[in-house]
Motif scaffolding. Sequence first.
Motif, PDB file in Angstrom:
ATOM      1  N   PRO A   1     -10.671 -11.053  -0.107  1.00  0.00           N
ATOM      2  CA  PRO A   1     -10.595 -10.432   0.947  1.00  0.00           C
ATOM      3  C   PRO A   1     -11.629 -10.394   1.981  1.00  0.00           C
ATOM      4  O   PRO A   1     -11.691  -9.813   3.438  1.00  0.00           O
ATOM      5  CB  PRO A   1     -10.485  -8.932   0.363  1.00  0.00           C
ATOM      6  CG  PRO A   1     -10.979  -9.059  -0.921  1.00  0.00           C
ATOM      7  CD  PRO A   1     -11.135 -10.207  -1.458  1.00  0.00           C
TER       8      PRO A   1
ATOM      9  N   TRP B   1      -3.103  -7.594   6.209  1.00  0.00           N
ATOM     10  CA  TRP B   1      -3.144  -6.279   6.488  1.00  0.00           C
ATOM     11  C   TRP B   1      -2.912  -6.600   8.226  1.00  0.00           C
ATOM     12  O   TRP B   1      -2.954  -7.365   8.692  1.00  0.00           O
ATOM     13  CB  TRP B   1      -4.714  -6.055   6.634  1.00  0.00           C
ATOM     14  CG  TRP B   1      -5.262  -5.707   5.225  1.00  0.00           C
ATOM     15  CD1 TRP B   1      -5.300  -4.827   4.391  1.00  0.00           C
ATOM     16  CD2 TRP B   1      -5.824  -6.977   4.393  1.00  0.00           C
ATOM     17  NE1 TRP B   1      -5.772  -4.861   3.062  1.00  0.00           N
ATOM     18  CE2 TRP B   1      -6.221  -6.313   3.294  1.00  0.00           C
ATOM     19  CE3 TRP B   1      -6.004  -8.254   4.816  1.00  0.00           C
ATOM     20  CZ2 TRP B   1      -6.820  -7.449   2.085  1.00  0.00           C
ATOM     21  CZ3 TRP B   1      -6.474  -9.060   3.487  1.00  0.00           C
ATOM     22  CH2 TRP B   1      -6.983  -8.505   2.427  1.00  0.00           C
TER      23      TRP B   1
ATOM     24  N   ARG C   1       0.450  -7.845  -0.702  1.00  0.00           N
ATOM     25  CA  ARG C   1       0.221  -9.010  -1.256  1.00  0.00           C
ATOM     26  C   ARG C   1       1.451 -10.005  -1.113  1.00  0.00           C
ATOM     27  O   ARG C   1       2.529  -9.745  -1.777  1.00  0.00           O
ATOM     28  CB  ARG C   1      -0.049  -8.648  -2.856  1.00  0.00           C
ATOM     29  CG  ARG C   1      -0.510 -10.089  -3.511  1.00  0.00           C
ATOM     30  CD  ARG C   1      -0.856  -9.628  -4.776  1.00  0.00           C
ATOM     31  NE  ARG C   1       0.323  -9.630  -5.397  1.00  0.00           N
ATOM     32  CZ  ARG C   1       0.775 -10.523  -6.449  1.00  0.00           C
ATOM     33  NH1 ARG C   1       0.454 -11.969  -6.465  1.00  0.00           N
ATOM     34  NH2 ARG C   1       2.037 -10.238  -7.122  1.00  0.00           N
TER      35      ARG C   1
ATOM     36  N   LYS D   1      -9.192  -0.032   5.647  1.00  0.00           N
ATOM     37  CA  LYS D   1      -8.658   1.073   4.816  1.00  0.00           C
ATOM     38  C   LYS D   1      -7.911   0.493   3.581  1.00  0.00           C
ATOM     39  O   LYS D   1      -7.617   1.110   2.726  1.00  0.00           O
ATOM     40  CB  LYS D   1      -7.781   1.839   5.432  1.00  0.00           C
ATOM     41  CG  LYS D   1      -8.376   2.777   6.717  1.00  0.00           C
ATOM     42  CD  LYS D   1      -7.320   3.320   7.498  1.00  0.00           C
ATOM     43  CE  LYS D   1      -8.050   4.098   8.897  1.00  0.00           C
ATOM     44  NZ  LYS D   1      -6.858   4.965   9.497  1.00  0.00           N
ATOM     45  N   ASN D   2      -7.926  -0.801   3.425  1.00  0.00           N
ATOM     46  CA  ASN D   2      -7.158  -1.746   2.519  1.00  0.00           C
ATOM     47  C   ASN D   2      -5.825  -1.205   2.554  1.00  0.00           C
ATOM     48  O   ASN D   2      -5.173  -0.989   1.481  1.00  0.00           O
ATOM     49  CB  ASN D   2      -7.788  -1.660   1.192  1.00  0.00           C
ATOM     50  CG  ASN D   2      -7.370  -2.738   0.145  1.00  0.00           C
ATOM     51  OD1 ASN D   2      -7.072  -3.751   0.654  1.00  0.00           O
ATOM     52  ND2 ASN D   2      -7.199  -2.315  -0.992  1.00  0.00           N
TER      53      ASN D   2
ATOM     54  N   GLY E   1      -2.516  -2.736   2.698  1.00  0.00           N
ATOM     55  CA  GLY E   1      -2.191  -4.043   2.996  1.00  0.00           C
ATOM     56  C   GLY E   1      -0.862  -4.205   1.976  1.00  0.00           C
ATOM     57  O   GLY E   1      -0.350  -3.468   1.582  1.00  0.00           O
TER      58      GLY E   1
ATOM     59  N   HIS F   1       1.056  -1.119   0.262  1.00  0.00           N
ATOM     60  CA  HIS F   1       0.105  -0.117  -0.017  1.00  0.00           C
ATOM     61  C   HIS F   1       0.625   1.272  -0.023  1.00  0.00           C
ATOM     62  O   HIS F   1       0.097   2.412  -0.457  1.00  0.00           O
ATOM     63  CB  HIS F   1      -0.933  -0.115   1.339  1.00  0.00           C
ATOM     64  CG  HIS F   1      -0.212   0.458   2.341  1.00  0.00           C
ATOM     65  ND1 HIS F   1      -0.026   1.394   2.882  1.00  0.00           N
ATOM     66  CD2 HIS F   1       0.376  -0.639   3.411  1.00  0.00           C
ATOM     67  CE1 HIS F   1       0.621   1.522   4.246  1.00  0.00           C
ATOM     68  NE2 HIS F   1       0.862   0.240   4.573  1.00  0.00           N
TER      69      HIS F   1
ATOM     70  N   HIS G   1      -3.511  -2.312  -5.603  1.00  0.00           N
ATOM     71  CA  HIS G   1      -4.474  -2.537  -4.584  1.00  0.00           C
ATOM     72  C   HIS G   1      -5.315  -3.676  -4.237  1.00  0.00           C
ATOM     73  O   HIS G   1      -6.361  -3.725  -3.825  1.00  0.00           O
ATOM     74  CB  HIS G   1      -5.521  -1.271  -4.734  1.00  0.00           C
ATOM     75  CG  HIS G   1      -5.078   0.007  -5.130  1.00  0.00           C
ATOM     76  ND1 HIS G   1      -3.938   0.625  -4.281  1.00  0.00           N
ATOM     77  CD2 HIS G   1      -5.442   0.660  -6.237  1.00  0.00           C
ATOM     78  CE1 HIS G   1      -3.870   2.037  -4.811  1.00  0.00           C
ATOM     79  NE2 HIS G   1      -4.710   1.978  -5.773  1.00  0.00           N
ATOM     80  N   HIS G   2      -4.500  -4.729  -4.770  1.00  0.00           N
ATOM     81  CA  HIS G   2      -4.930  -6.278  -4.391  1.00  0.00           C
ATOM     82  C   HIS G   2      -3.972  -6.810  -3.286  1.00  0.00           C
ATOM     83  O   HIS G   2      -2.837  -7.143  -3.695  1.00  0.00           O
ATOM     84  CB  HIS G   2      -5.023  -6.738  -5.718  1.00  0.00           C
ATOM     85  CG  HIS G   2      -6.039  -6.607  -6.755  1.00  0.00           C
ATOM     86  ND1 HIS G   2      -7.168  -6.769  -6.388  1.00  0.00           N
ATOM     87  CD2 HIS G   2      -5.936  -5.825  -7.627  1.00  0.00           C
ATOM     88  CE1 HIS G   2      -8.134  -6.313  -7.469  1.00  0.00           C
ATOM     89  NE2 HIS G   2      -7.068  -5.608  -8.104  1.00  0.00           N
ATOM     90  N   TYR G   3      -4.384  -7.039  -2.128  1.00  0.00           N
ATOM     91  CA  TYR G   3      -3.642  -7.312  -0.789  1.00  0.00           C
ATOM     92  C   TYR G   3      -4.222  -8.726  -0.240  1.00  0.00           C
ATOM     93  O   TYR G   3      -5.503  -9.037  -0.392  1.00  0.00           O
ATOM     94  CB  TYR G   3      -3.406  -6.362   0.186  1.00  0.00           C
ATOM     95  CG  TYR G   3      -2.950  -4.877  -0.504  1.00  0.00           C
ATOM     96  CD1 TYR G   3      -1.774  -4.839  -1.151  1.00  0.00           C
ATOM     97  CD2 TYR G   3      -4.053  -4.012  -0.206  1.00  0.00           C
ATOM     98  CE1 TYR G   3      -1.645  -3.664  -1.831  1.00  0.00           C
ATOM     99  CE2 TYR G   3      -3.545  -2.688  -0.873  1.00  0.00           C
ATOM    100  CZ  TYR G   3      -2.320  -2.383  -1.515  1.00  0.00           C
ATOM    101  OH  TYR G   3      -2.098  -1.178  -2.139  1.00  0.00           O
TER     102      TYR G   3
ATOM    103  N   ARG H   1      -7.266  -3.029   7.639  1.00  0.00           N
ATOM    104  CA  ARG H   1      -7.775  -4.046   6.602  1.00  0.00           C
ATOM    105  C   ARG H   1      -9.131  -3.085   5.957  1.00  0.00           C
ATOM    106  O   ARG H   1      -9.402  -3.100   5.124  1.00  0.00           O
ATOM    107  CB  ARG H   1      -8.280  -5.099   7.356  1.00  0.00           C
ATOM    108  CG  ARG H   1      -9.182  -6.067   6.438  1.00  0.00           C
ATOM    109  CD  ARG H   1      -9.127  -7.571   6.986  1.00  0.00           C
ATOM    110  NE  ARG H   1      -9.261  -8.421   5.831  1.00  0.00           N
ATOM    111  CZ  ARG H   1      -9.242  -9.686   5.937  1.00  0.00           C
ATOM    112  NH1 ARG H   1      -8.522 -10.288   7.270  1.00  0.00           N
ATOM    113  NH2 ARG H   1      -9.405 -10.745   5.185  1.00  0.00           N
TER     114      ARG H   1
END
Length: 256
Positions: free
Chosen positions: A240, A205, A219, A214-215, A217, A161, A200-202, A212
């Motif tokens: 998620p 977190w 990967r 707030k995303n 995170g 992030h 923005h894919h995780y 989490r």
Amino acid sequence: MKIISYNVNGIRSASTKNFFGWLQATDADMVCLQEVKALPSQIPDILSLIEQLGYHHYWFPAEKKGYSGVAILTRIKPNHVEYGCGEEWIDKEGRILRADFNDFSLMSLYMPSGSSGDERQVKKYEFMRFFDTYIAELRKECPNLIISGDYNICHTAIDIHNPKSNANSSGFLPEEREWMELFLNNGFIDTFRHFNKDPHHYTWWSFRANSRAKNLGWRIDYHLATQPLLNKLKKVTILPDAVHSDHCPVLLELNP
């Protein structure tokens, strides 16, 4: 065929959060678990639930109770199961478990984290060097190989992030990212990135600062597949909304 990889951060903890109801709904054929944090003898009720869902199950726990450990659940009985890798300290920590099937081999991997301090970061680098050699030899025997698990490494800037503020954080260090790049270039496919190039894919977190929601995170969980399996890849999805852990599962779908 559906294959899930999931660092459950304790199978006993996850089971109290309807993990098995969720698993049944996924209808997964195979499941690689990491950080199970339990010996099979400690979880007879959980083993019974797994069997009721139609899975054969194989466990490689750490010697230290409540720590690390990997497992594979599969509705297809393997031809062979390999417990560990032969490196004593790695096997004591329960980090590698492999099941061989007719068409491919599936490994559940839990790579060490270096976030607790310099000593563990050194062990992580030692693991990475060993793993390179180990996998190079294994691929002679198992050319169709999927290594599913928690690598504890973000490969590129879009896998974390805030790459600038984390530039000196374990899991995003230049040496770790370079290792991942070389590992992939030696004949592996990052299956999620094969289908999805977006940021923005995780999959993990922190429990802190409402990360989490707030995303915010990282990967760090992957299905890496050898190149001969390229035409078998159908779809990869990060899930998620599964909240049994500080990680979330990653689903790989293969063509028949």
